[in-house]
Write a protein that holds these residues in place. Structure first.
Motif, PDB file in Angstrom:
ATOM      1  N   UNK A 257      12.262   2.918 -15.240  1.00 43.50           N
ATOM      2  CA  UNK A 257      12.931   3.055 -13.949  1.00 43.50           C
ATOM      3  C   UNK A 257      11.926   3.148 -12.795  1.00 43.50           C
ATOM      4  N   UNK A 258      10.734   2.629 -12.997  1.00 38.01           N
ATOM      5  CA  UNK A 258       9.724   2.654 -11.944  1.00 38.01           C
ATOM      6  C   UNK A 258       9.828   1.393 -11.093  1.00 38.01           C
ATOM      7  N   UNK A 259       9.783   1.567  -9.767  1.00 37.12           N
ATOM      8  CA  UNK A 259       9.823   0.434  -8.848  1.00 37.12           C
ATOM      9  C   UNK A 259       8.723   0.595  -7.806  1.00 37.12           C
ATOM     10  N   UNK A 260       8.266  -0.533  -7.305  1.00 35.77           N
ATOM     11  CA  UNK A 260       7.331  -0.568  -6.179  1.00 35.77           C
ATOM     12  C   UNK A 260       8.107  -1.049  -4.963  1.00 35.77           C
ATOM     13  N   UNK A 261       7.988  -0.326  -3.845  1.00 36.91           N
ATOM     14  CA  UNK A 261       8.666  -0.722  -2.618  1.00 36.91           C
ATOM     15  C   UNK A 261       7.645  -0.898  -1.498  1.00 36.91           C
ATOM     16  N   UNK A 262       8.017  -1.696  -0.499  1.00 39.30           N
ATOM     17  CA  UNK A 262       7.197  -1.869   0.703  1.00 39.30           C
ATOM     18  C   UNK A 262       8.129  -1.859   1.900  1.00 39.30           C
ATOM     19  N   UNK A 263       7.713  -1.215   2.992  1.00 40.40           N
ATOM     20  CA  UNK A 263       8.572  -1.144   4.164  1.00 40.40           C
ATOM     21  C   UNK A 263       7.913  -1.775   5.383  1.00 40.40           C
ATOM     22  N   UNK A 264       8.621  -1.750   6.486  1.00 34.81           N
ATOM     23  CA  UNK A 264       8.138  -2.391   7.699  1.00 34.81           C
ATOM     24  C   UNK A 264       6.957  -1.652   8.312  1.00 34.81           C
ATOM     25  N   UNK A 265       6.718  -0.421   7.880  1.00 27.12           N
ATOM     26  CA  UNK A 265       5.585   0.344   8.389  1.00 27.12           C
ATOM     27  C   UNK A 265       4.303   0.116   7.619  1.00 27.12           C
ATOM     28  N   UNK A 266       4.312  -0.825   6.662  1.00 30.95           N
ATOM     29  CA  UNK A 266       3.109  -1.120   5.901  1.00 30.95           C
ATOM     30  C   UNK A 266       2.824  -0.149   4.783  1.00 30.95           C
ATOM     31  N   UNK A 318      15.596  10.183  -6.676  1.00 32.81           N
ATOM     32  CA  UNK A 318      14.389   9.358  -6.561  1.00 32.81           C
ATOM     33  C   UNK A 318      13.189  10.258  -6.327  1.00 32.81           C
ATOM     34  N   UNK A 319      12.135   9.998  -7.063  1.00 33.42           N
ATOM     35  CA  UNK A 319      10.901  10.778  -6.933  1.00 33.42           C
ATOM     36  C   UNK A 319       9.765   9.823  -6.550  1.00 33.42           C
ATOM     37  N   UNK A 320       9.219  10.028  -5.364  1.00 34.33           N
ATOM     38  CA  UNK A 320       8.111   9.196  -4.900  1.00 34.33           C
ATOM     39  C   UNK A 320       6.829   9.699  -5.548  1.00 34.33           C
ATOM     40  N   UNK A 321       6.268   8.901  -6.441  1.00 34.88           N
ATOM     41  CA  UNK A 321       5.092   9.311  -7.192  1.00 34.88           C
ATOM     42  C   UNK A 321       3.795   9.065  -6.420  1.00 34.88           C
ATOM     43  N   UNK A 322       3.764   8.006  -5.634  1.00 39.86           N
ATOM     44  CA  UNK A 322       2.547   7.676  -4.888  1.00 39.86           C
ATOM     45  C   UNK A 322       2.917   6.776  -3.713  1.00 39.86           C
ATOM     46  N   UNK A 323       2.226   6.959  -2.587  1.00 41.55           N
ATOM     47  CA  UNK A 323       2.420   6.110  -1.414  1.00 41.55           C
ATOM     48  C   UNK A 323       1.082   5.840  -0.765  1.00 41.55           C
ATOM     49  N   UNK A 324       0.931   4.640  -0.232  1.00 39.63           N
ATOM     50  CA  UNK A 324      -0.311   4.275   0.446  1.00 39.63           C
ATOM     51  C   UNK A 324       0.019   3.325   1.592  1.00 39.63           C
ATOM     52  N   UNK A 325      -0.644   3.518   2.714  1.00 41.03           N
ATOM     53  CA  UNK A 325      -0.470   2.628   3.860  1.00 41.03           C
ATOM     54  C   UNK A 325      -1.538   1.541   3.800  1.00 41.03           C
ATOM     55  N   UNK A 326      -1.100   0.300   3.945  1.00 44.97           N
ATOM     56  CA  UNK A 326      -2.007  -0.840   3.875  1.00 44.97           C
ATOM     57  C   UNK A 326      -2.531  -1.168   5.266  1.00 44.97           C
ATOM     58  N   UNK A 327      -3.846  -1.141   5.408  1.00 45.20           N
ATOM     59  CA  UNK A 327      -4.474  -1.517   6.676  1.00 45.20           C
ATOM     60  C   UNK A 327      -4.001  -0.651   7.815  1.00 45.20           C
ATOM     61  N   UNK A 328      -3.602  -1.293   8.912  1.00 46.06           N
ATOM     62  CA  UNK A 328      -3.173  -0.573  10.111  1.00 46.06           C
ATOM     63  C   UNK A 328      -1.671  -0.315  10.114  1.00 46.06           C
TER      64      UNK A 328
END
Length: 432
Positions: A257-266, A318-328
């Motif tokens: 049940x693991x998913x990778x998501x990306x949003x408009x904030x990078x 939903x449990x957010x395990x890790x988040x990272x911002x890409x670039x700016x």
């Protein structure tokens, strides 16, 4: 290449295409660019792509969708053109999904069509027209995905429709319309090879999870399909802004049940949505979300430990395990996730089991306050004999604050472990 032979699970090739009508080819094992080529003249800009077979680290072909509505099939070894498939109009191809077998593919376009392609013969097999609630306009298919077993597929449209369908019978397993501001940009199957659930990355910042049932009446009764909002949408504003989910992709391995998501904030996030699925499964089994105390009372010792913290029994969708911002923080429009289960050696497995057993036994001893003083404990405690280290001049000692932080981390890890055990027991109880 030789590096890929030594690491066969690593994908060997990455393709990148842009509005300059060029395709760049990269080696993921050597981390170098292997070449570049232009799309065929007068066929437009690359809009989407897929490898065939999709799960093969060394796929044989590449499918490239173009703004002209055509799909070009390349041989991966030399990127020579094998077929050009016309099926969509000049509004362009918006998405491609290759069947796990690599023998067929689905494509969606801005012309309101979903095309089924026979890749073995290089020809169109079937066309399905997607209805648009707005009369006079054609629907736009945002995304198409296959379940891991290839028995089901799902698609979402720009107009807010989400549909899951069984391949063999053509019967809809799920067909809903999302609000106009909460349309799904991408979707993915989760829950294992049979794809029991469908997660959607929505434009309002929400992440709903849908139960995709069987079409067999013996396996599923009417009305058993359910949905839950794993992450609530942004409310009180006209648009979700940087919180909009643009992409979602399944991550193989782990709980399923693991998913990778990306949003408009990078921001790219790794999210575990098993809790949402378990809540729906509990409801189907006749249990309510607030029945956590019944599970905890199955064991006196477990019930005593559960009283230490109410957070341990709280179910999280939903449990957010890790988040990272890409670039700016620029908007992300597409992602591709790759993962594999690393083999665990017998030595590492034995050490992990010893650590878990010792943690459980220490917890039982420290929580037993009713034991009178001076009485010998009859419970066995696993101990290991280790040589006493010699004192060194530059030995590192933790100050009280750092020691307290370390203890807090250990306590948090134990709580997480207990939470997992409680979930497993509840799942086993529902299955029985």
């Amino acid at each position: 290449d030789e590096d890929h032979l030594r690491h066969p699970v690593v994908p060997g090739t990455l393709l990148s295409a842009g509005y300059d009508e060029s395709i760049a080819i990269f080696s993921l094992t050597k981390l170098t660019q292997n070449g570049e080529l232009k799309t065929p003249s007068n066929m437009g800009t690359p809009t989407c792509s897929a490898f065939a077979p999709p799960s093969d680290p060394s796929p044989s072909h590449v499918l490239m969708g173009l703004s002209s509505g055509k799909i070009v099939i390349y041989k991966r070894n030399d990127m020579s053109i094998q077929h050009v498939l016309p099926g969509h109009d000049d509004k362009g191809v918006s998405c491609i999904a290759v069947h796990p077998s690599g023998k067929m593919a689905l494509s969606g376009g801005r012309d309101g069509k979903i095309c089924l392609w026979d890749l073995m013969r290089g020809r169109l097999a079937f066309v399905s027209k997607i209805p648009n609630p707005r009369k006079g306009r054609k629907a736009t298919v945002n995304h198409i995905v296959w379940s891991n077993d290839g028995a089901r597929f799902a698609y979402c449209t720009h107009e807010g429709n989400i549909t899951a369908r069984e391949m063999e019978s053509g019967q809809d397993l799920l067909d809903i319309n999302m609000p106009s501001n909460g349309r799904a940009n991408q979707i993915c199957f989760v829950g294992g090879d049979d794809g029991l659930f469908l997660a959607a990355a929505c434009n309002d910042g929400g992440l709903p999870v849908f139960a995709v049932g069987s079409v067999d009446e013996d396996d599923e009764e009417a009305g058993t399909r359910r949905a839950i909002m794993a992450i609530e949408p942004v409310e009180g504003v006209a648009t979700a802004g940087d919180e909009r989910f643009k992409c979602i992709s399944t991550v193989d391995g782990g709980s399923g049940f693991l998913v990778i998501t990306a949003n408009s904030g990078g921001i790219i996030s790794l999210i575990d949505i098993e809790g949402a699925a378990q809540m729906m499964l509990s409801d189907e089994g006749g249990d309510n979300g607030g029945d956590g105390n019944d599970t905890d009372n199955t064991s006196d010792d477990e019930g005593d430990r559960a009283e230490d913290s109410d957070d341990e029994d709280e179910e999280v969708a939903a449990e957010i395990l890790e988040s990272v911002r890409i670039g700016t923080g620029a908007r992300i429009t597409c992602i591709s996730a790759w993962s594999y289960n690393a083999p665990i050696s017998d030595e590492d497995s034995a050490e992990e089991m010893e650590e878990i057993e010792e943690t459980e036994e220490v917890g039982e001893l420290t929580n037993d306050e009713s034991e009178p003083e001076g009485k010998q404990f009859t419970k066995k405690r696993k101990t290991t004999k280790e040589p006493v280290p010699e004192k060194k001049e530059h030995a590192i000692e933790l100050d009280p604050e750092a020691l307290e932080k370390a203890r807090a981390l250990v306590s948090q890890a134990k709580k997480h472990q207990k939470k997992k055990k409680a979930k497993k027991k509840k799942r086993d109880k529902n299955n029985n």
